[in-house]
Design an enzyme around this catalytic site. Structure first.
Site, PDB file in Angstrom:
ATOM      1  N   ARG A  84      23.409  -3.418  -1.213  1.00 45.98           N
ATOM      2  CA  ARG A  84      22.867  -4.446  -0.182  1.00 45.98           C
ATOM      3  C   ARG A  84      23.591  -5.785  -0.335  1.00 45.98           C
ATOM      4  NH1 ARG A  84      17.809  -7.682  -1.240  1.00 45.98           N
ATOM      5  NH2 ARG A  84      17.007  -8.390   0.746  1.00 45.98           N
ATOM      6  N   HIS A  94      25.032  -7.507   2.917  1.00 49.75           N
ATOM      7  CA  HIS A  94      24.219  -8.789   3.533  1.00 49.75           C
ATOM      8  C   HIS A  94      25.497  -9.829   3.376  1.00 49.75           C
ATOM      9  CE1 HIS A  94      19.893  -8.405   3.595  1.00 49.75           C
ATOM     10  NE2 HIS A  94      20.418  -7.076   3.757  1.00 49.75           N
ATOM     11  N   TRP A 126      12.333   4.941   0.273  1.00 53.26           N
ATOM     12  CA  TRP A 126      12.461   5.755   1.639  1.00 53.26           C
ATOM     13  C   TRP A 126      12.760   7.177   1.269  1.00 53.26           C
ATOM     14  CZ3 TRP A 126      14.809   0.956   0.968  1.00 53.26           C
ATOM     15  CH2 TRP A 126      14.697   0.033   2.022  1.00 53.26           C
TER      16      TRP A 126
END
Length: 305
Positions: free
Chosen positions: A34, A38, A178
């Site tokens: 991540r 990002h 998820w």
């Protein structure tokens, strides 16, 4: 301390930081992915601003963006690596950590090239609002990713990163994982998205997400979840085509994900014929590693949706 340019040594020390029994599901891998994502996803094709060059998240103007809530932990986990290899730039370290984490968690090998330089102040930090909002739908995804230069197929392939990690209510406002094994890279995200029945649920903080009401779920177990942007991938006909392809063919997904992630971490980078980066920062040129700013992990407490 390693010899400048010894990226294999850096890779080994990133691997050594992956196992963290007391953090999330026992791995820093998802937060490294991540962080790489990002730090690169701020790119704007039209203005040629943002992207992985610069490591602007070291400054409040970017690091304090609610969309980056929680990434202060990823940056802090990489500080021991930075201390051992002070010559490497933060922008190279962050992108390399994502590539290493994906491969170590069973994902594809992703091409990575060094040479990014770190900004010396925040004058070139991109404006906030360039990262995706998980509460939105298909057109929002296209607005965000088309701006970077990605098409529908690439958008769906990148969404496969949701095979890793979990959402935190004190960061993004969403809650849960998820997939059942969030530290193993696979195509399960796409399979579950198509196979399971996803029901909208409003969390205590007022945020809406989708959950699977598993009848066999134990009382102390959390249900799997999907973001509104995830469900949009099967509601939009063009996106759904690629979700179905990737759910059926893991090798195709791995191949396409490797290509699009490599493209993501090169956004905004310009190289010469020898692959040397020709971008310069706003004061000096060349390969500049920024000094460490603080021993304390800082960042937004939670994201506002």
């Amino acid at each position: 301390m390693s010899t400048p340019g010894d990226y294999d040594a850096v890779r080994k020390d990133i691997v050594a930081q992956l196992k963290k029994p007391d953090y999330d599901d026992g791995s820093t891998g998802p937060v490294f992915v991540r962080l790489a994502w990002h730090s690169s996803g701020t790119y704007d094709l039209k203005t040629d601003t943002g992207g992985s060059n610069g490591a602007g998240m070291r400054y409040e103007a970017e690091g304090g963006d609610p969309a980056n809530a929680g990434l202060q932990h990823g940056r802090a986990f990489l500080e021991p690596v930075k201390q051992k290899h002070p010559w490497i730039t933060y922008s190279d370290l962050w992108t390399l950590s994502g590539v290493v984490a994906i491969q170590e968690m069973g994902g594809p090998e992703i091409p990575w090239k060094p040479g990014r330089t770190d900004l010396v102040d925040d004058s070139k930090v991109p404006p906030r609002g360039r990262l995706p909002d998980g509460a939105q739908g298909a057109e929002h995804l296209r607005f965000i990713f088309n701006r970077m230069g990605f098409d529908d197929q690439e958008i769906v392939a990148l969404a496969g990163a949701h095979n890793l990690g979990r959402a935190h209510i004190d960061r993004s406002g969403f809650h849960g994982a998820w997939v059942n094994n969030p530290t193993r890279f696979s195509n399960q995200f796409f399979k579950l998205l198509l196979k399971l029945k996803w029901t909208r649920k409003t969390l205590p903080n007022g945020v809406s997400q989708f959950v699977y009401a598993d009848p066999d779920l134990e009382e102390d177990e959390e249900p799997l979840m999907m973001l509104p942007t995830d469900v949009a991938l099967i509601e939009d006909p063009s996106f759904r085509t690629w979700v179905e392809k990737y759910a059926e063919d893991k090798d195709l997904f791995f191949e396409d994900f490797a290509k699009v992630f490599a493209k993501l971490i090169e956004l905004g980078i310009r190289r010469d014929e020898k692959d040397a980066i020709v971008n310069t920062d706003n004061v000096k040129g060349g390969y500049l590693s920024a000094p460490k700013k603080s021993d304390t992990a800082t960042g937004p407490v939670r994201a506002k949706l």
